[in-house]
Motif scaffolding. Structure first.
Motif, PDB file in Angstrom:
ATOM      1  N   MET A 130       0.811  -1.219   0.000  1.00  0.00           N
ATOM      2  CA  MET A 130       0.000   0.000   0.000  1.00  0.00           C
ATOM      3  C   MET A 130       0.840   1.262   0.000  1.00  0.00           C
ATOM      4  O   MET A 130       0.540   2.214  -0.726  1.00  0.00           O
ATOM      5  CB  MET A 130      -0.946  -0.010   1.205  1.00  0.00           C
ATOM      6  CG  MET A 130      -2.086  -1.004   1.094  1.00  0.00           C
ATOM      7  SD  MET A 130      -3.036  -1.169   2.626  1.00  0.00           S
ATOM      8  CE  MET A 130      -3.619   0.514   2.872  1.00  0.00           C
ATOM      9  N   ALA A 174       1.969   1.924  -3.462  1.00  0.00           N
ATOM     10  CA  ALA A 174       0.935   2.061  -4.496  1.00  0.00           C
ATOM     11  C   ALA A 174       0.108   3.332  -4.361  1.00  0.00           C
ATOM     12  O   ALA A 174      -0.492   3.786  -5.329  1.00  0.00           O
ATOM     13  CB  ALA A 174       0.007   0.843  -4.472  1.00  0.00           C
ATOM     14  N   TYR A 175       0.054   3.918  -3.169  1.00  0.00           N
ATOM     15  CA  TYR A 175      -0.703   5.155  -2.946  1.00  0.00           C
ATOM     16  C   TYR A 175       0.205   6.348  -3.188  1.00  0.00           C
ATOM     17  O   TYR A 175       1.358   6.365  -2.740  1.00  0.00           O
ATOM     18  CB  TYR A 175      -1.215   5.227  -1.505  1.00  0.00           C
ATOM     19  CG  TYR A 175      -2.483   4.460  -1.211  1.00  0.00           C
ATOM     20  CD1 TYR A 175      -3.645   5.131  -0.840  1.00  0.00           C
ATOM     21  CD2 TYR A 175      -2.526   3.070  -1.259  1.00  0.00           C
ATOM     22  CE1 TYR A 175      -4.811   4.438  -0.542  1.00  0.00           C
ATOM     23  CE2 TYR A 175      -3.676   2.368  -0.968  1.00  0.00           C
ATOM     24  CZ  TYR A 175      -4.820   3.058  -0.602  1.00  0.00           C
ATOM     25  OH  TYR A 175      -5.971   2.369  -0.306  1.00  0.00           O
ATOM     26  N   VAL A 225      -5.608  -4.322  -4.312  1.00  0.00           N
ATOM     27  CA  VAL A 225      -6.017  -4.179  -5.713  1.00  0.00           C
ATOM     28  C   VAL A 225      -7.391  -4.792  -5.934  1.00  0.00           C
ATOM     29  O   VAL A 225      -8.253  -4.204  -6.595  1.00  0.00           O
ATOM     30  CB  VAL A 225      -4.971  -4.832  -6.644  1.00  0.00           C
ATOM     31  CG1 VAL A 225      -5.504  -4.913  -8.084  1.00  0.00           C
ATOM     32  CG2 VAL A 225      -3.666  -4.046  -6.624  1.00  0.00           C
ATOM     33  N   ARG A 229      -5.009   3.490  -5.249  1.00  0.00           N
ATOM     34  CA  ARG A 229      -3.834   2.738  -5.700  1.00  0.00           C
ATOM     35  C   ARG A 229      -3.607   3.034  -7.178  1.00  0.00           C
ATOM     36  O   ARG A 229      -4.551   3.112  -7.963  1.00  0.00           O
ATOM     37  CB  ARG A 229      -4.036   1.235  -5.533  1.00  0.00           C
ATOM     38  CG  ARG A 229      -4.108   0.731  -4.113  1.00  0.00           C
ATOM     39  CD  ARG A 229      -4.111  -0.795  -4.098  1.00  0.00           C
ATOM     40  NE  ARG A 229      -2.827  -1.350  -4.527  1.00  0.00           N
ATOM     41  CZ  ARG A 229      -1.994  -2.040  -3.740  1.00  0.00           C
ATOM     42  NH1 ARG A 229      -2.321  -2.260  -2.472  1.00  0.00           N
ATOM     43  NH2 ARG A 229      -0.860  -2.509  -4.207  1.00  0.00           N
TER      44      ARG A 229
END
Length: 460
Positions: free
Chosen positions: A163, A166-167, A376, A392
């Motif tokens: 996370m 991805a953020y 996801v 994401r």
């Protein structure tokens, strides 16, 4: 069409209010709950929690282990429309991954989310929170953070599923309003949109992508009205929230991210000229609104784009749900969107999230749920149905369609992600309350000086 946002200005009157600066414990939280004469109780019998302390605030329920989860109770206001479909898809995915966890969805409908907020405030004050709930992140959660009612989930949740990588920074900042991760954003609705009817602007000879700043939009609207039968901009002023949201995009586009951020930090007087100029620009827009703006909702205003009665419309990207649901009204052919003038490279965020409260009735189940919300799989299930994009940046675009796919690209490539003022991500509940009052004054009087004074007062 989304069910999310109409009437957001109503909710501001009953937000949690942070009393002054510094640490605010449960006493401060309780004392702010009944403000505004809503008849809401401000005290709870038997509440022995001390100000600033953890008493009763960081315990967990016995028996919630990996083999014996307590029931996960999640409260939300998605009871109809796109929101109901999206949250159903979310929980279907969660149950597939964790069939052993019993889920109690306990939705609270009505009040544009305000009814849920009232329920949550009372439950948190009673040290009886649900496992999690739908909440705007960012400074909207600041009173809970100051009252020491949310758990640091930086390691237990945010270390899972990649996370943190991805953020992007904007959503990550919103997830830690007090400096520590306490919530998980699951979606993003973009606010700095300018939607338009393709046929109307082409007939007028106006190129929306060439409008460089908000003040230049006035001339484009004049041209539309000179060369077509459409009005320049569809809008509603029956509720003040749409205008508050519009003003924020004007401030951002005309005077830049630095000025926008300074306003959210309460530096109003230092940016007086920019703030008043942005109010004047919105007042200039008013001359090009549909004549019934004061008596209709945003969805009714949006029909003017579909029917070719207006050229432009500012709104969050939930507005596109109406276009996608209209037969024969195709993206790129009949309707389109550009970033609001002057905001190219910026993605203005409104988000929903799920916080982790202390005194959690199902800590292990809640950890699994929040980890899943940040995955996801969860975000590719939830967001296409909600009409939003995932926070994401590694979610496949397969099910998002051309408009949301382009929004995903804009987000991934954005230079900055700024939080919403109108929806409480950028400013705490107390100044947000004053901001809403100022915008109500503005839409009733269109008095720039008076509105500016109220905006200044909102941060005092």
């Amino acid at each position: 069409m989304t069910d999310a946002n109409e009437g957001s200005d109503v909710s501001r009157r009953d937000y949690l209010k942070a009393a002054g600066a510094g640490t605010i414990g449960v006493t401060g939280l309780a004392g702010c709950m009944g403000g505004g004469g809503d008849g809401e109780s401000t005290t709870t019998a038997g509440d022995t929690t001390t100000e600033g302390g953890d008493s009763g605030g960081d315990t967990t329920t016995e028996g919630d282990s990996s083999s014996n989860y307590n029931t996960l109770e999640v409260q939300h206001w998605w009871t109809g429309g796109d929101g109901a479909k999206a949250v159903q898809a979310l929980f279907e995915g969660f149950k597939q991954k964790y069939p052993e966890i019993e889920v109690n969805q306990n939705p609270v409908s009505g009040g544009a989310g305000q009814n849920l907020k009232t329920v949550i405030k009372k439950r948190v004050l009673n040290n009886n929170p649900p496992s999690s709930w739908q909440a705007w992140p960012g400074k909207n959660l600041q009173p809970y953070v100051r009252a020491n009612k949310l758990k640091d989930i930086g390691e237990s949740v945010w270390s899972a599923n990649g996370m943190k990588d991805a953020y992007l920074q904007g959503p990550k900042d919103a997830a830690k309003p007090g400096g520590k991760f306490v919530t998980v954003p699951i979606n993003i609705h973009r606010l700095n949109n300018l939607f338009y009817n393709v046929e109307v602007v082409e007939q007028a000879g106006v190129d929306p992508s060439s409008i460089s700043k908000p003040s230049d939009l006035v001339a484009a609207m004049k041209t539309v009205e000179e060369k077509t039968d459409a009005v320049g901009m569809a809008h509603q002023t029956k509720s003040a929230w749409s205008t508050g949201q519009l003003w924020a995009q004007v401030l951002l586009g005309e005077h830049g991210e630095e000025t926008y951020t300074a306003f959210t930090e309460g530096k109003v007087e230092a940016n007086k000229a920019a703030i008043k100029d942005s109010l004047q620009i919105v007042k200039d827009y008013k001359n090009h609104f549909n004549s019934d703006a004061g008596s209709i909702t945003w969805t009714e205003a949006n029909k003017n784009i579909i029917n070719g009665k207006a050229a432009f419309f500012h709104q969050g990207d939930w507005a596109a749900g109406m276009y996608r649901g209209q037969d024969g009204f195709e993206f790129g052919t009949h309707w389109d969107q550009v970033p609001f003038p002057g905001t190219e490279g910026v993605y203005a965020l409104n988000m929903d999230s799920f916080p982790f409260p202390k005194n959690n009735p199902s800590p292990e189940a809640t950890k699994k749920f929040l980890q899943y919300c940040g995955s996801v799989d969860a975000q590719k299930r939830f967001n296409p149905k909600k009409g939003s994009i995932p926070p994401r940046t590694d979610v496949p675009k397969d099910n998002f369609g051309p408009f949301l796919s382009r929004q995903m690209d804009d987000f991934a490539n954005s230079d900055a992600q700024v939080p919403s003022i109108q929806h409480g991500l950028a400013i705490p509940p107390e100044p947000l309350n004053g901001f809403g009052d100022a915008m109500s004054t503005f839409t009733s009087s269109w008095n720039v000086d008076k509105t500016y004074k109220q905006l200044k007062q909102a941060f005092n």
